[in-house]
Each structure stands twice: as structure tokens, then as C-alpha cells.
Design an enzyme around this catalytic site. Structure first.
Site, PDB file in Angstrom:
ATOM      1  N   ASP A  34      -0.794  -6.502   3.829  1.00  0.00           N
ATOM      2  CA  ASP A  34      -0.937  -5.475   4.853  1.00  0.00           C
ATOM      3  C   ASP A  34      -1.766  -4.300   4.332  1.00  0.00           C
ATOM      4  O   ASP A  34      -1.637  -3.895   3.169  1.00  0.00           O
ATOM      5  CB  ASP A  34       0.463  -4.993   5.251  1.00  0.00           C
ATOM      6  CG  ASP A  34       0.450  -3.993   6.380  1.00  0.00           C
ATOM      7  OD1 ASP A  34       0.078  -4.375   7.500  1.00  0.00           O
ATOM      8  OD2 ASP A  34       0.805  -2.819   6.135  1.00  0.00           O
ATOM      9  N   GLU A  49      -5.618  -7.920   5.186  1.00  0.00           N
ATOM     10  CA  GLU A  49      -5.820  -7.245   6.461  1.00  0.00           C
ATOM     11  C   GLU A  49      -6.782  -6.074   6.253  1.00  0.00           C
ATOM     12  O   GLU A  49      -6.434  -5.084   5.610  1.00  0.00           O
ATOM     13  CB  GLU A  49      -4.495  -6.727   7.024  1.00  0.00           C
ATOM     14  CG  GLU A  49      -4.676  -6.052   8.374  1.00  0.00           C
ATOM     15  CD  GLU A  49      -3.568  -5.069   8.722  1.00  0.00           C
ATOM     16  OE1 GLU A  49      -3.240  -4.958   9.910  1.00  0.00           O
ATOM     17  OE2 GLU A  49      -3.055  -4.393   7.800  1.00  0.00           O
ATOM     18  N   ASN A  71       0.817  -1.216   0.000  1.00  0.00           N
ATOM     19  CA  ASN A  71       0.000   0.000   0.000  1.00  0.00           C
ATOM     20  C   ASN A  71       0.847   1.261   0.000  1.00  0.00           C
ATOM     21  O   ASN A  71       0.422   2.292  -0.514  1.00  0.00           O
ATOM     22  CB  ASN A  71      -0.910   0.010   1.236  1.00  0.00           C
ATOM     23  CG  ASN A  71      -1.586   1.350   1.456  1.00  0.00           C
ATOM     24  OD1 ASN A  71      -2.441   1.754   0.688  1.00  0.00           O
ATOM     25  ND2 ASN A  71      -1.179   2.067   2.510  1.00  0.00           N
TER      26      ASN A  71
END
Length: 722
Positions: free
Chosen positions: A237, A269, A141
């Protein structure tokens, strides 16, 4: 105390390492068919859904755990910490080398505080040879924080600054910027605002502009590098902060895994707490499984109150259906927030892990890491920040290696064919028992006194070894024995402990983990649903059907399909094999309004093995210009580190801009392949180009290639470099 020791790389590892080497900086991996065949023939993986999460263990210690414990116990996978180069923070405000260093990438080189690229590759090979898959914690990200002190470098010595990461390379135009494509001053002020959550900075971390094809290609190249080294899946993540469509596009660029030839497993997640349905976990399951935070928090509540309440799990408001869940009792974030159980909770924590391995919700995991007194504390490390070898029983927790947990891994594997519980028996608020069909039974005592009671076990009559207190031996049981008569057993469960038996743990039986020569960890069929539809501006397209994986006809549990452009929506869902499935497509608003397509239920039957796909049009919709799945297959010879792209006259092919060209992948080198959704009834011109590691571009010679996409269906181009 037990010390984790390094293990030598085997023959399979040398084959993989030699054939899958890539240049640093995230270039795509070239894996030859010979290598894949050699690796597949040499590796047999455990047929298990249980994962050991060895968080922030170094690569040598993970390899040792796979060989000495995880493989023999029957674990299906090990999850490891982020392997890319990260910031090195010897003097941060949060102490020396805080744990979160590794969640701040500065490059995609596999040089980290856990070891070198070679050590990582050797670890993957060693785990495979022990029968254990490897799932990587992938940070895609963002890059390192824009607020790091000037002069901060990575573990490989890489220099960087906010919005400038030359080793990838990423520049200012590759990020969401405050006041530009982030609608705030840079921070997320409204956690229910999807634009802010996906386009602004999480904790001042430089947020990648994943709408850009060039950014997607670099992320995919990093993940394909890992896949080329043998990685089998990813815990991803901060996925909530990536637009679903962008992440779907990245996943679409990934190669199949080397050993099993399957799509890599994905667990996302998605932190809970959002009231906006678009930011809740269920909205993301079209891209893979999700971590279930609500389940972990509910388990804590039960074990700190009354475990009899665990009978009510079917009524809990969980994050996603069981078929779409990567289940956990704790993880590194939650244990520090104090909202779930952790090793600090003693026997409650151990018993909760026994329960999570026994209860059929999601794919269970067991978490092990280091002890801590400060939430930002570093794992044990040397003077340069490199994590030292795990020594169980000291500053490291090794629950995954204990007799009871390893016994329950075998229990979970034995019980897996039965995904329901029966005869949930409550002796008192803190003593329960239940069984999984005729395969396994467990009793749990979360009280300070031993309790004797009679339970219905579901098992055939005879003697069984208690896998909590011992294991099966050649002549009997090393721990306790449970005798079943008439399907029932009278059992004394010690204080703050459990007793568990299963049909594969009988006195005198030969213990061994369940292995799967096909390498399929789930015995499921990856089924791709593609539908052409014209939803309203406030609607999403979902698929719902007759089995739990498709929501059991409940629209709230339907699977969201991800927009592909051109009125096309797609999602891939693991379904059981040899199963007749009925389904329909629906349109769902954020407020919960549902529009069903007209006509009878659709149906399919999944095959025994392999994959399955359906392509449909939403009944009642007039779909102009539906997208065409165009496959490009180019035979191109390249040198080490060079990659192949396709570029063309439409936006989907980069509009002739080499920086926006679509990457092709070489799982079948020298054939490079990619599938791109293109508009129907459209004249397409295109060419192939090569990019060197330094960014230099070589165009193929000759006139532009061309074809016209059909009104519906697919198109395939098979070419040779000119």
C-alpha cells in the site's frame, strides 16, 4: 446463496505453525530447514498468474474460497486484506468501523478484525493445500493517524498515540515530522514534489522515517513474520510515499518464501496523476510490479462506450509495460471514486473481467468484496467490529466463484504461453473477438441483442466447450459447444455476454487446474542487474534491452535501477527462461534525456530455472570506491523471539549504534545471514549482537572482528558467535 465455511487446518499447517511461531510485535521469524522441506514436499501450487482479490474477507472465508473455488478453478493466488492489528473505530465521523480502519496499523501483531494469528496461519496453509498462493496487502508506509481521538485502541487492545506505538515499538524519532524532516506543516501540498510526497503525511497518517535502519528492520521483521507463516507475496500500500531506495533496502532484508524458496512477489500501489516522472509507476518497477490504474480506467471507457476501441490498447499510455504490471479492472479505492467499473455496472463489469482475463496485459486479478452505499461503509461485522463470514449473493460479491469467471481463469492459464493476440475482429462497436495463437479464442457482445458471426479462432478443427456458459464434463460440455472448421467458427454470442473456448476444454476431456511442482508462478528467472556508475545529479541509471521486460530498446520503457550507495545501482527483473538477452545501461534525466553507455551490446542467456545475476561497470565511467557486497554468515543459537544483528565502525553497519545495527535473518537457522553494501578498500571492524524481545542487547565477547574490503567484487565473512 452460497455460504463460505471454515476448513480445518491440515498437517502441513501444523508443521508451519509450530516452526514459524514468533513473538508478537514484529520480531524476525526463525524457520528451520526441516519445516521448509516438509511444507514444500506437501504442497503443489497452481501454475497460474491469476489472482483473486478477496478484499476484507475474514480468514475463515478466504480459506473456504480457496478450497471450494479458487484452487479447483486454477487461480494462482489470493490477495487478502492487511492482517496487522489496526485501530478500532466504533464511533467515527465516517460511521461504525469504516473499511479504512485496517489501513491504520497500531502494531504488527496479527490480531485483526479478520481473525487471529492462528486463523491467519490456518488460512495460509489451507490455501496452499488447495494450490493457491497468498499475497498480503502490506501497510508499511505509515502507522495509524495522528488525528485519532484520545483513547482509541487497536483490535488487540493496544494503546497508542500520535508518533508513539509502543507495541512495535516506534517513537517520535521514527517518523517524518512537520517542520522537521517534512518540509511543510505536515500535509502534502504539491503532489509532484517528491520530498513532500515521501516525507509528509498522507491523510494525517504518521509517516514512517524509512531512511532509518532501525525502522527498516522493524518493517522487514513484520514482513518476514508473514513469510515465515507461508505468505508468498505482497500488494504494498502507498508505495509512492516511500523513497524508492528505502523500499529497496527493506525488500533486500526479506527472506525467501517458505513453500517455493523464491523471492516474494511484490505489487506496488502507485496512484496515477503525477506529472513528475519520479513519482510515476514506471519509476518504481525496479522494486517490483505495479498496479496499472490507466489500464483499468481505459477498460471502463471502452465498456461504457465502444469495446471496438480495445483494439487500440497497444497505443494507450499505460502505467508500465505488461511484464511489470499487476492488472485489475477495479479495486477498493477506485470503485469508490467512480473512475473504474464496479459491480454496480452490471454486465459491463462482468464482461470487462472476462476481457481482462483474456487480454495479455500484466498478471490479471478478479476483485470481490462487499456491497456498499456509502464510500466509507464497513464490511458486514458483529457488534465488536469483527468481519463476519462471507455469504455470497447477499451483501457480498463473489464474481470470482461464478461459472464464467472460473472458466476464464482456465482460459487465461491455457493461453498464457502466447502473449499476443491475433485476428482482433470487430463485428460492430460492441461485438469483438480475438484469439491467443492456437490456444484460445473469445468473443464478447456488449450489446442488448444476440449476435451471430464467423470468427477466425486459431484453434485446430473440432468441438470445444464454451467455458463461459459451462464446463467440461466426462461426456461432453455442461454449457454450449463451439465447432471449429478450417480454423473458423460461426458463433452466436448472447446479449451482454461472451463465448470463450480453449484447447484444454474439449468435450470428454478431464478438467483440472494446471499445477506446477516447482511452484514457480511465472516460469521466469529473477535476474539481478548490478552496475557501478557515476550519474549526474539529475540522472537515474536504467537498464534497457532486447525483450519487452527490458523495454525492447525503448528508453522510456527501460527499468530503473535503485541506488545502493557507493555508486552502485541494482534491480531485479523477471525474465523468461532459456532466453538470450541483449542489454545496455543508460542514464536518464527527468526531462527524458538519455545517455547510453559506450561499446557493443552486452548479452546474457537466462538459465532454465533458478536465478541469474550480472555485475558490471557503466562503460565510460570512472567509478571510485564502488560498493562491495559483503555477506555476513554467523552461526548463533538464540531463544524464542531473540534476533541477531551485525554492527560496526562504518555507517552502513550502524557506526557501533545498536539501534542502527543490520538485522540478520535465519532462513537456515542456526546460521544467520545478511548482505550489506560496504565501501571498497575500507578497513571494517564489526561484532554481532543479540536483541531480546524487550530490547535488551547482548554483545558477543572478544575483540572486534575485522577485514578490509577489496577494490572490486564481493566479500564473505563466516563466523561463530563468541
Amino acid at each position: 446463496m452460497e455460504s463460505a465455511k471454515p476448513h480445518p487446518i491440515g498437517r502441513t499447517g501444523r508443521l508451519l505453525l509450530a516452526a514459524a511461531m514468533v513473538a508478537v510485535g514484529g520480531t524476525a521469524v526463525v524457520t528451520t530447514a526441516i519445516t521448509a522441506t516438509s511444507a514444500r514436499a506437501a504442497v503443489v501450487l497452481n501454475d497460474s498468474e491469476v489472482t483473486a482479490n478477496l478484499w476484507e474477507w475474514n480468514w475463515n472465508s478466504v480459506a473456504a474460497a480457496c478450497t471450494d473455488h479458487l484452487g479447483p478453478a486454477g487461480y494462482g493466488a489470493v490477495q487478502v486484506a492487511p492482517p496487522q492489528e489496526s485501530v478500532r473505530l466504533p464511533n467515527s465521523n465516517d460511521g461504525t468501523h469504516p473499511w479504512y480502519e485496517v489501513y491504520q496499523p497500531v502494531s504488527y501483531q496479527l490480531e485483526s478484525r479478520f481473525g487471529s494469528r492462528q486463523q491467519f496461519a490456518e488460512m495460509v496453509t489451507t490455501c496452499h493445500e488447495a494450490g493457491v498462493r497468498v499475497y498480503v496487502d502490506a501497510v508499511v508506509n505509515h502507522m495509524a493517524g495522528t488525528n485519532n481521538p484520545p483513547g482509541t485502541r487497536g483490535y488487540a487492545g493496544t494503546e497508542f498515540s500520535g508518533y508513539d506505538y509502543p507495541a512495535v515499538p516506534y517513537g517520535a524519532g521514527d517518523f517524518h515530522r512537520p517542520g522537521d524532516n517534512c518540509p511543510t506543516d505536515g500535509s502534502i501540498n504539491d503532489w509532484d514534489n517528491e520530498a513532500q510526497v515521501t516525507s509528509c503525511e498522507l491523510l494525517s497518517l504518521a509517516d514512517l522515517y524509512t531512511e532509518k535502519e532501525s525502522v527498516r528492520n522493524k518493517i522487514a521483521s513484520y514482513l518476514n513474520d508473514l513469510i515465515g507463516l507461508g505468505v508468498d507475496g505482497f500488494r504494498v500500500d502507498a508505495v509512492k510515499h516511500i523513497r524508492k531506495d528505502d523500499f529497496a533496502a527493506i525488500l533486500g532484508k526479506l527472506n525467501n518464501t517458505v513453500v517455493e524458496g523464491r523471492r516474494p512477489y511484490v505489487a506496488q500501489e502507485i496512484f496515477d496523476g503525477a506529472s513528475n516522472p519520479a513519482l510515476q509507476a514506471r519509476a518504481f518497477i525496479g522494486n517490483g510490479d505495479v498496479l496499472d490504474f490507466a489500464y483499468a480506467k481505459g477498460i471502463r471507457s471502452a465498456f461504457q462506450g465502444s469495446i471496438a476501441t480495445l483494439a487500440n490498447i497497444p497505443n494507450w499510455n499505460l502505467d508500465a509495460p505488461s511484464a511489470n504490471v499487476f492488472a485489475m479492472v477495479t479495486n477498493h479505492d477506485l470503485e469508490r471514486d467512480g473512475v473504474v467499473l464496479s459491480y454496480k455496472d452490471g454486465t459491463d463489469y462482468v464482461l470487462a473481467n472476462y476481457f481482462a482475463l483474456a487480454y495479455p496485459h500484466g498478471r490479471p486479478s478478479v476483485y470481490d468484496s462487499f456491497t456498499w452505499s456509502d464510500r466509507n461503509q464497513s464490511p458486514p461485522h458483529n457488534g465488536d467490529g469483527y468481519v463476519t463470514d462471507t455469504v455470497c449473493g447477499g451483501t457480498w460479491n463473489c464474481l470470482s466463484q461464478t461459472t464464467g469467471i472460473k472458466g476464464m481463469v482456465g482460459w487465461a492459464n491455457a493461453a498464457r504461453p502466447v502473449q499476443t493476440i491475433a485476428d482482433f475482429t470487430v463485428i460492430n462497436d460492441n461485438v469483438i473477438g480475438f484469439h491467443r495463437g492456437d490456444r484460445a479464442w473469445i468473443g464478447i457482445n456488449d450489446s442488448g441483442s444476440a449476435v451471430s458471426a464467423t470468427f477466425t479462432t486459431g484453434l485446430t478443427d473440432g468441438d470445444y466447450c464454451d467455458v463461459i456458459s459451462g464446463s467440461v464434463t466426462g461426456s461432453g460440455c455442461s454449457g454450449g459447444t463451439v465447432t471449429v472448421s478450417g480454423g473458423r467458427a460461426t458463433v452466436t454470442i448472447p446479449a451482454n455476454n461472451a463465448v470463450a473456448v480453449h484447447l484444454n476444454a474439449r468435450p470428454g476431456a478431464t478438467p483440472s487446474p494446471t499445477i506446477s511442482p516447482t511452484g514457480d508462478p511465472t516460469d521466469r528467472i529473477a535476474t539481478t542487474f548490478t552496475v557501478h556508475a557515476t550519474p549526474g545529479a539529475d540522472q537515474e541509471v536504467h537498464v534497457v534491452g532486447s525483450i519487452p521486460e527490458l523495454g525492447s530498446w525503448a528508453p522510456a520503457d527501460a527499468v530503473r535501477l535503485v541506488p545502493q550507495g557507493g555508486n552502485t545501482y541494482r534491480g531485479t527483473i523477471d525474465l523468461p527462461p532459456s532466453t538470450q538477452v541483449e542489454y545496455k545501461f543508460i542514464k536518464v534525466t527527468a526531462a527524458g534525456g538519455v545517455t547510453w553507455e559506450s561499446g557493443a551490446n552486452r548479452s546474457l542467456t537466462t538459465p532454465v530455472t533458478g536465478t541469474h545475476a550480472v555485475t558490471e561497470t557503466f562503460r565510460g565511467d570512472s567509478v571510485p570506491g564502488s560498493a562491495i557486497a559483503a555477506s555476513f554468515n554467523a552461526t548463533v543459537t538464540t531463544f524464542f523471539g531473540q534476533n541477531v544483528f551485525v554492527v560496526g565502525n562504518v555507517a552502513e553497519l550502524g557506526s557501533w549504534n545498536p539501534d542502527e545495527a543490520v538485522a540478520l535473518f535465519a532462513a537456515d537457522y542456526p546460521v544467520w545471514r545478511a548482505t550489506v553494501n560496504l565501501p571498497s578498500n575500507t578497513a571494517i571492524e564489526y561484532k554481532y549482537l543479540k536483541k531480546n524481545p524487550d530490547g535488551f542487547v547482548t554483545w558477543e565477547s572478544g575483540a572486534n572482528r575485522s577485514f578490509t574490503t577489496p577494490p572490486t567484487g564481493t566479500h564473505t565473512s563466516t563466523d561463530t558467535w563468541r
